[in-house]
Design a protein around this motif. Structure first.
Motif, PDB file in Angstrom:
ATOM      1  N   GLY A  18     -34.857 -17.477  39.834  1.00 15.13           N
ATOM      2  CA  GLY A  18     -34.077 -16.508  38.927  1.00 15.13           C
ATOM      3  C   GLY A  18     -34.756 -17.945  37.876  1.00 15.13           C
ATOM      4  O   GLY A  18     -35.525 -18.453  38.130  1.00 15.13           O
ATOM      5  N   ARG A  19     -34.122 -17.910  36.644  1.00 12.85           N
ATOM      6  CA  ARG A  19     -34.459 -18.754  35.889  1.00 12.85           C
ATOM      7  C   ARG A  19     -33.641 -20.127  35.999  1.00 12.85           C
ATOM      8  O   ARG A  19     -34.316 -21.481  35.304  1.00 12.85           O
ATOM      9  CB  ARG A  19     -32.857 -18.376  34.581  1.00 12.85           C
ATOM     10  CG  ARG A  19     -33.777 -17.058  33.780  1.00 12.85           C
ATOM     11  CD  ARG A  19     -32.622 -16.417  33.277  1.00 12.85           C
ATOM     12  NE  ARG A  19     -31.797 -15.615  33.374  1.00 12.85           N
ATOM     13  CZ  ARG A  19     -30.400 -15.493  32.901  1.00 12.85           C
ATOM     14  NH1 ARG A  19     -30.807 -14.992  31.937  1.00 12.85           N
ATOM     15  NH2 ARG A  19     -29.411 -15.285  33.988  1.00 12.85           N
ATOM     16  N   TYR A  20     -33.010 -21.054  37.189  1.00 15.54           N
ATOM     17  CA  TYR A  20     -33.041 -22.086  37.060  1.00 15.54           C
ATOM     18  C   TYR A  20     -33.935 -22.677  38.096  1.00 15.54           C
ATOM     19  O   TYR A  20     -34.721 -24.095  37.954  1.00 15.54           O
ATOM     20  CB  TYR A  20     -31.342 -22.260  38.170  1.00 15.54           C
ATOM     21  CG  TYR A  20     -31.783 -22.062  39.857  1.00 15.54           C
ATOM     22  CD1 TYR A  20     -31.840 -20.294  39.904  1.00 15.54           C
ATOM     23  CD2 TYR A  20     -32.453 -22.987  40.424  1.00 15.54           C
ATOM     24  CE1 TYR A  20     -33.063 -20.127  41.586  1.00 15.54           C
ATOM     25  CE2 TYR A  20     -32.477 -22.864  41.942  1.00 15.54           C
ATOM     26  CZ  TYR A  20     -32.842 -21.058  42.187  1.00 15.54           C
ATOM     27  OH  TYR A  20     -34.035 -20.803  43.064  1.00 15.54           O
ATOM     28  N   GLY A  59     -27.145  -9.783  28.079  1.00 11.40           N
ATOM     29  CA  GLY A  59     -27.908  -9.021  28.903  1.00 11.40           C
ATOM     30  C   GLY A  59     -28.313  -7.270  28.848  1.00 11.40           C
ATOM     31  O   GLY A  59     -28.695  -6.895  28.120  1.00 11.40           O
ATOM     32  N   PRO A  60     -27.996  -6.780  30.153  1.00  7.08           N
ATOM     33  CA  PRO A  60     -28.560  -4.800  30.162  1.00  7.08           C
ATOM     34  C   PRO A  60     -27.833  -4.201  28.837  1.00  7.08           C
ATOM     35  O   PRO A  60     -26.643  -3.952  28.687  1.00  7.08           O
ATOM     36  CB  PRO A  60     -28.432  -4.714  31.210  1.00  7.08           C
ATOM     37  CG  PRO A  60     -27.191  -5.046  31.549  1.00  7.08           C
ATOM     38  CD  PRO A  60     -27.771  -6.778  31.135  1.00  7.08           C
ATOM     39  N   ARG A  61     -28.809  -2.725  28.246  1.00 11.18           N
ATOM     40  CA  ARG A  61     -28.520  -2.090  27.684  1.00 11.18           C
ATOM     41  C   ARG A  61     -29.033  -0.726  27.495  1.00 11.18           C
ATOM     42  O   ARG A  61     -29.941  -0.808  28.288  1.00 11.18           O
ATOM     43  CB  ARG A  61     -28.736  -2.703  25.587  1.00 11.18           C
ATOM     44  CG  ARG A  61     -27.994  -3.724  25.414  1.00 11.18           C
ATOM     45  CD  ARG A  61     -26.323  -4.020  25.119  1.00 11.18           C
ATOM     46  NE  ARG A  61     -26.542  -4.735  24.495  1.00 11.18           N
ATOM     47  CZ  ARG A  61     -25.432  -5.633  24.986  1.00 11.18           C
ATOM     48  NH1 ARG A  61     -25.740  -6.013  26.131  1.00 11.18           N
ATOM     49  NH2 ARG A  61     -25.563  -6.776  24.036  1.00 11.18           N
ATOM     50  N   GLY A  90     -21.219 -17.336  47.078  1.00 12.57           N
ATOM     51  CA  GLY A  90     -20.139 -16.160  46.266  1.00 12.57           C
ATOM     52  C   GLY A  90     -20.724 -15.025  45.285  1.00 12.57           C
ATOM     53  O   GLY A  90     -20.156 -13.902  45.785  1.00 12.57           O
ATOM     54  N   HIS A  91     -21.616 -15.110  44.665  1.00 17.42           N
ATOM     55  CA  HIS A  91     -22.578 -14.874  43.043  1.00 17.42           C
ATOM     56  C   HIS A  91     -23.440 -15.357  43.149  1.00 17.42           C
ATOM     57  O   HIS A  91     -23.857 -16.517  43.613  1.00 17.42           O
ATOM     58  CB  HIS A  91     -21.320 -14.939  42.266  1.00 17.42           C
ATOM     59  CG  HIS A  91     -21.485 -13.038  41.929  1.00 17.42           C
ATOM     60  ND1 HIS A  91     -20.969 -13.339  40.091  1.00 17.42           N
ATOM     61  CD2 HIS A  91     -22.565 -11.958  41.336  1.00 17.42           C
ATOM     62  CE1 HIS A  91     -21.414 -11.975  40.197  1.00 17.42           C
ATOM     63  NE2 HIS A  91     -22.380 -11.457  40.778  1.00 17.42           N
ATOM     64  N   GLY A  92     -24.249 -14.700  42.388  1.00 18.15           N
ATOM     65  CA  GLY A  92     -25.348 -15.408  42.046  1.00 18.15           C
ATOM     66  C   GLY A  92     -25.606 -16.993  41.139  1.00 18.15           C
ATOM     67  O   GLY A  92     -24.695 -16.762  41.131  1.00 18.15           O
TER      68      GLY A  92
END
Ligand code: CP3
Length: 344
Positions: free
Chosen positions: A28-30, A94-96, A322-324
């Motif tokens: 991912g982006r990190y 984010g997504p659309r 606990g999450h991304g």
């Protein structure tokens, strides 16, 4: 023959001296190398559908870190796109998606049997990875849970309270349930094809499970996941499944048995001690370091990581966040987390 891979051993119920570890959004982006490859692909969706580049970004975190698993690089919203929804990503937001608000919108979706035409490049990524991964690394495929995917298809974007999906559930339950059924069937086909291509484990992300309460939780979180797990295990005997009903709270209790999942992934709204007492008693758990520690690091990261390992050492456990992980995370903190889990 007993499994050699640590993740498969934990999923089979074994308590290991050191928990295996991987990280949600580990590609991912990190990571600067991820951003470079995404730029080469043009944009996020082009990256998902380019099997060679998606293979490359899946492998990037494994070159930096000694993770025990790789997760296919793709997205939960590719299934709606394969069913005919329009999908695009707005940078920084984010997504659309095109929205489904009534029967006519639902009727415009393609038959489930046609999803593979769009999703074939994803299966090719899985095949590439199955051939290229180091032999001790487990390959995880994934999909969104029907409820979470439906919330995006109904609202056309992420929403803080999933209001539009709750409104359709209330105002036109027949259309809402038809959508949940179609997504359940589509998810079975999508995950089954990933398993055929070489995924050794599959994970079902129900990121918005927390906004379903009582009977609605049973009907639209538990029941579809149970149906998916049962059919996958019917078609692929022994395939391990991780379910992630995020923010389920007390409804994490009994989730293994109710869903049929081998492992329940927990968020960081619950403490590891509570998880040990109430959830791990039923089987393998995955989690649950707060992802902000990947930004802030230091003693707090070390202390919380040790606390989680200690609290969950009495049963099967896969260490994860606990999450991304978020784009502002420091890659050095990921290494610190891994070193701490392995005895630092
Ligand atoms: O975990 C992994 O590394 C595997 C790949 C993966 C992605 N998305 C890549 C991705 C997985 C497992 C997902 C799951 C996903 N996608 C979920 C469920 C998990 C969760 O986070 O709750 C959801 C809700 C989505 C939908 C989605 N995709 C959103 C809301 C966003 C935008 C938010 C954001 O972080 O920008 C995405 C984009 C997305 N999916 C990115 C990645 C690496 C960032 C895209 C980019 O590079 O700009």
């Amino acid at each position: 023959m007993p499994h050699q891979k640590t993740i498969l051993r934990a999923l089979a119920g074994e308590t290991l001296p050191t928990p295996p570890i991987w990280m949600m959004r580990q590609a991912g982006r990190y990571l600067p190398e991820y951003k470079a490859t995404r730029a080469k692909a043009g944009d996020f969706l082009s990256l998902c559908y380019n099997s060679d580049l998606a293979t490359e970004v899946t492998l990037q975190p494994l070159r930096r870190y000694d993770f025990d698993a790789a997760i296919l690089f793709a997205d939960i919203l590719l299934l709606p796109q394969a069913l005919g929804a329009d999908l695009w990503f707005v940078t920084g937001e984010g997504p659309r998606l095109s929205t489904i608000t009534d029967r006519a919108g639902f009727d415009r979706l393609k038959p489930v049997a046609e999803i593979h035409e769009t999703l074939n490049p994803i299966y090719q990524t899985v095949r590439n990875l199955a051939g290229e991964l180091p032999k001790d690394v487990t390959l995880i495929g994934f999909a969104g849970a029907p409820w979470t995917v439906a919330t995006y298809m109904i609202a056309g974007q992420g929403t803080p309270d999933q209001g539009p999906a709750h409104a359709l559930m209330r105002d036109d339950p027949a259309v809402f349930e038809a959508l949940i059924d179609t997504l359940t069937e589509g998810t079975i086909e999508y995950l089954s094809a990933q398993i055929d291509a070489g995924a050794e484990v599959v994970k079902i992300f129900d990121s918005w499970a927390g906004s379903l309460k009582a009977e609605a939780f049973d009907r639209y979180c538990v029941a579809p996941i149970r149906r998916i797990v049962a059919e996958l295990k019917n078609r692929h005997p022994g395939i391990p499944v991780i379910a992630f009903p995020r923010q389920a709270g007390d409804a994490y209790i009994g989730f293994h048995a109710r869903s049929g999942a081998d492992c329940v992934a927990v968020d960081d709204f619950v403490t590891p001690e509570w998880v040990a007492e109430n959830v791990q008693t039923d089987g393998c758990v995955q989690g649950n370091l707060r992802s902000s520690h990947m930004v802030t690091g230091g003693d707090d990261l070390v202390r919380e990581t040790r606390r989680i390992v200690e609290a969950l050492k009495g049963g099967p456990h896969i260490f994860n966040l606990g999450h991304g992980i978020t784009p502002d995370a420091d890659p050095d903190n990921v290494q610190l987390m891994i070193d701490t889990v392995r005895g630092g």
